[in-house]
Design an enzyme around this catalytic site. Structure first.
Site, short mmCIF file in Angstrom:
data_model
loop_
_atom_site.label_atom_id
_atom_site.label_comp_id
_atom_site.label_asym_id
_atom_site.label_seq_id
_atom_site.Cartn_x
_atom_site.Cartn_y
_atom_site.Cartn_z
N LYS A 78 -32.75 -95.24 -58.95
CA LYS A 78 -32.06 -95.84 -57.83
C LYS A 78 -33.25 -96.63 -57.04
O LYS A 78 -32.66 -96.98 -56.03
CB LYS A 78 -31.11 -94.72 -57.41
N GLU A 134 -39.92 -102.88 -59.10
CA GLU A 134 -40.00 -101.19 -58.66
C GLU A 134 -40.14 -100.86 -57.12
O GLU A 134 -40.66 -101.70 -56.42
CB GLU A 134 -41.30 -100.79 -59.36
N ASP A 135 -39.80 -99.74 -56.67
CA ASP A 135 -39.91 -99.34 -55.49
C ASP A 135 -41.45 -98.79 -55.33
O ASP A 135 -41.85 -99.22 -54.15
CB ASP A 135 -38.94 -98.33 -54.80
N ASP A 138 -46.59 -94.34 -58.44
CA ASP A 138 -47.16 -93.23 -57.90
C ASP A 138 -48.15 -92.64 -59.01
O ASP A 138 -49.22 -93.10 -59.08
CB ASP A 138 -45.79 -92.24 -57.54
N LYS A 166 -49.45 -95.99 -54.60
CA LYS A 166 -50.05 -95.05 -53.88
C LYS A 166 -51.69 -95.21 -54.49
O LYS A 166 -51.92 -95.34 -55.31
CB LYS A 166 -49.45 -93.66 -54.46
N PHE A 187 -46.02 -88.06 -50.43
CA PHE A 187 -44.63 -88.05 -50.74
C PHE A 187 -44.10 -88.88 -49.66
O PHE A 187 -44.18 -88.44 -48.17
CB PHE A 187 -43.84 -86.81 -50.83
N VAL A 188 -43.35 -89.84 -49.69
CA VAL A 188 -42.81 -90.80 -48.69
C VAL A 188 -41.21 -91.14 -49.03
O VAL A 188 -40.98 -90.80 -50.25
CB VAL A 188 -43.46 -92.30 -48.69
N ASP A 194 -36.14 -91.46 -52.03
CA ASP A 194 -35.27 -90.24 -51.60
C ASP A 194 -36.06 -88.87 -52.04
O ASP A 194 -37.21 -89.04 -52.67
CB ASP A 194 -34.26 -90.04 -52.37
N ARG A 200 -32.39 -92.53 -48.67
CA ARG A 200 -32.57 -93.66 -49.18
C ARG A 200 -32.52 -94.78 -48.09
O ARG A 200 -33.10 -95.89 -48.12
CB ARG A 200 -31.61 -93.84 -50.46
O1 PRP Z 1 -45.15 -93.63 -60.86
P1 PRP Z 1 -44.28 -92.46 -61.05
O2 PRP Z 1 -45.01 -91.18 -60.81
O3 PRP Z 1 -43.62 -92.58 -62.36
O4 PRP Z 1 -43.13 -92.55 -59.91
C1 PRP Z 1 -42.39 -93.63 -59.75
C2 PRP Z 1 -40.94 -93.77 -59.98
O5 PRP Z 1 -40.45 -92.46 -59.33
C3 PRP Z 1 -39.31 -92.74 -58.63
O6 PRP Z 1 -38.18 -92.86 -59.25
P2 PRP Z 1 -37.23 -91.21 -59.48
O7 PRP Z 1 -37.57 -90.82 -61.10
O8 PRP Z 1 -37.70 -90.48 -58.23
O9 PRP Z 1 -35.68 -91.75 -59.73
P3 PRP Z 1 -34.80 -92.57 -58.53
O10 PRP Z 1 -35.60 -93.96 -58.48
O11 PRP Z 1 -33.63 -92.43 -58.94
O12 PRP Z 1 -35.44 -91.86 -57.18
C4 PRP Z 1 -39.51 -94.22 -58.19
O13 PRP Z 1 -38.32 -94.85 -57.99
C5 PRP Z 1 -40.27 -94.78 -59.47
O14 PRP Z 1 -39.25 -95.29 -60.37
O1 HPA Z 2 -43.41 -90.71 -52.65
C1 HPA Z 2 -42.33 -90.72 -53.33
N1 HPA Z 2 -41.34 -90.77 -52.79
C2 HPA Z 2 -39.96 -90.94 -53.11
N2 HPA Z 2 -39.87 -91.01 -54.62
C3 HPA Z 2 -40.94 -90.95 -55.14
N3 HPA Z 2 -41.13 -91.19 -56.72
C4 HPA Z 2 -42.39 -91.21 -57.07
N4 HPA Z 2 -43.08 -91.18 -55.72
C5 HPA Z 2 -42.26 -90.92 -54.88
#
Ligand code: PRP
Ligand code: HPA
Length: 217
Positions: A78, A134-135, A138, A166, A187-188, A194, A200
Site C-alpha cells: 500500500k 516504490e515508496d 529499506d 535508506k 524508521f519513517v 505507515d 499514511r
Molecule cells: O526494502 P524493504 O526492507 O523490503 O522494505 C520496503 C517495503 O516495505 C514497505 O512495505 P510493507 O511490507 O510495509 O507493506 P505496505 O506497503 O503495505 O506498508 C514499503 O512499502 C516497501 O514496499
Molecule cells: O521506514 C519505514 N517506514 C515505513 N515502512 C517501511 N517499510 C520499510 N521501511 C519502512
C-alpha cells in the site's frame, strides 16, 4: 548510483541536498505541526513542499525518457499509493497504471524477511515498458523480489522509481533509474508509509519514535 540518476537529461544540479547525492539532513528540532503533531512522531525528514518539488522533477525526467513509449506504472501497495498518485500526474504522458500489493513488515518496524504477494497485477507485462513505483527501499528485499518476479513476465523494459532510499542498509547493490531522496537509516512514516497502518496520510515524511507499535489500537 546517484541520488538523482535518471536514464536521460536530468536537470542541472542545484544546492538542494537531494540533488547533490548527499543524505537528506534531518531538520533538527523541526517537528510536525498541528493537526499532524503526535507524541510518537519525531523530527521532519522530508517536508511536504520538498516532496512535491522533487516529484515534479522526477515526473519531467520520466516523461522525457519515455516520450515515445508511455510506460505502465506498477505501484507497490500500500505504501506507494500516494507517491504514485502524485507522480502519475507529474508525468505528461498517457501512462497506464496497475498495482501489486506486497507485504513483508506486517505491523512491525523490521522486515520479516519474507516477502508475500497479497495482490497480483491485472495487466499482462509481455512487451510492455514497465516502471515500478516504490515508496521506500529499506533492506532492498521487496525490490529484489519484485524485479525478479516482474522480469520473468517478459516486459520490453523494466525500471524502478523509488521515492526514498535508506542509506547503507541494502545487502546488494541497487539499480534504480529514478530516486527521490536518500534518507537516514531510521524508521519513517508519512506520505504513504505507515506503522501498523497509521500515519499514511501525513503530507510529509518524518521519523517514527513510538517504539513497538504492537500495542497501537
Ligand atoms: O526494502 P524493504 O526492507 O523490503 O522494505 C520496503 C517495503 O516495505 C514497505 O512495505 P510493507 O511490507 O510495509 O507493506 P505496505 O506497503 O503495505 O506498508 C514499503 O512499502 C516497501 O514496499
Ligand atoms: O521506514 C519505514 N517506514 C515505513 N515502512 C517501511 N517499510 C520499510 N521501511 C519502512
Amino acid at each position: 548510483m546517484s541520488a538523482v540518476a535518471g536514464p536521460v537529461d536530468e536537470p542541472e544540479p542545484s544546492a538542494a541536498p537531494w540533488r547533490t547525492g548527499l543524505p537528506v539532513a534531518r531538520r533538527p528540532g523541526c517537528l510536525p505541526e498541528p493537526p499532524w503533531d503526535d507524541p510518537s512522531l519525531g523530527e521532519l525528514i522530508v517536508p511536504a513542499d520538498e516532496l512535491q518539488a522533487r516529484i515534479a522533477d522526477l515526473g519531467a525526467a520520466i516523461a522525457r525518457h519515455y516520450a515515445d513509449r508511455p510506460p505502465l506504472l506498477v505501484g507497490v501497495l500500500k505504501g506507494a499509493c500516494i507517491f504514485l498518485s502524485d507522480l502519475a500526474r507529474a508525468i505528461g504522458l498517457p501512462v497506464e497504471m496497475d498495482f501489486m500489493a506486497i507485504s513483508s513488515y506486517g505491523s512491525a518496524t523490521r522486515t520479516s524477511g519474507v516477502v508475500r504477494i497479497v495482490k497480483d497485477l491485472d495487466i499482462d507485462l509481455t512487451g510492455r515498458h514497465v516502471l515500478i513505483v516504490e515508496d521506500i527501499v529499506d533492506s532492498g528485499l521487496t525490490l529484489s523480489f519484485l524485479t525478479r518476479n516482474l522480469l520473468a513476465r517478459n516486459p520490453a523494459s523494466l525500471e524502478v522509481c523509488a521515492l526514498l532510499v535508506k542509506e547503507g542498509l541494502q545487502a546488494t547493490s541497487l539499480d534504480l533509474a529514478y530516486e527521490g531522496f536518500r534518507i537516514p537509516p531510521e524508521f519513517v512514516v508519512g506520505y504513504g508509509l505507515d506503522v501498523a497502518e497509521r500515519f499514511r496520510n501525513l503530507p510529509f515524511i518524518c521519523e517514527y519514535r513510538g517504539g513497538d507499535p504492537a500495542g497501537l489500537s
